[in-house]
Design an enzyme around this catalytic site. Sequence first.
Site, PDB file in Angstrom:
ATOM      1  CB  CYS A 111      -5.495  -2.181  -7.679  1.00  0.00           C
ATOM      2  SG  CYS A 111      -7.270  -1.967  -7.718  1.00  0.00           S
ATOM      3  CB  CYS A 169      -9.201  -3.304  -5.688  1.00  0.00           C
ATOM      4  SG  CYS A 169      -8.362  -4.595  -6.588  1.00  0.00           S
ATOM      5  CB  CYS A 205      -0.504 -12.674  -3.805  1.00  0.00           C
ATOM      6  SG  CYS A 205      -1.779 -11.417  -3.639  1.00  0.00           S
TER       7      CYS A 205
END
Length: 163
Positions: free
Chosen positions: A11, A87, A95
């Site tokens: 998140c 989220c 990422c």
Amino acid sequence: MTDPYNVLFLCTGNSARSIMAEAILQHKGKGRFTAYSAGSHPAGQPRPEALRQIESAGLPTTGLRSKSWDEFSGPDAPKLDFVFTVCDNAAKEQCPYWPGQPMTAHWGISDPAAVQGTPQEIARAFRDAFAVLDRRIGLFLALPLATLEQMAIQREIEQVGRS
């Protein structure tokens, strides 16, 4: 017994939803899973409301801290088996490379930290988020991971995020 599965919950701030998910899976995984959480822009500490919710569920909070996802992308990082974003912001971000090429899924949950209102309304938002995480983690734990093929596992973990 085989090595435990390593699971990372992401998140953006790593202060509420991902922290609660880490605590739930670490407890309920009973050694079959090692749970972690991190954020792209960690808040620096868990939200007190998240820690209270974890404690009220009878789960330990020892060792829970807000941390960067960079801790899980380096050469000394644990090999990850699963990465779940909880989220929407983290799901949209680029990422880092995760060691082990883990399976990924988005389990979006409303942000209880964004709720404004009375202390009771805020506490309810954290309870609700915790309940959704607890239900999804229960579904995940019920999957026969050792006997499913990769594609079937991917379908199942994506389905959990829609439940």
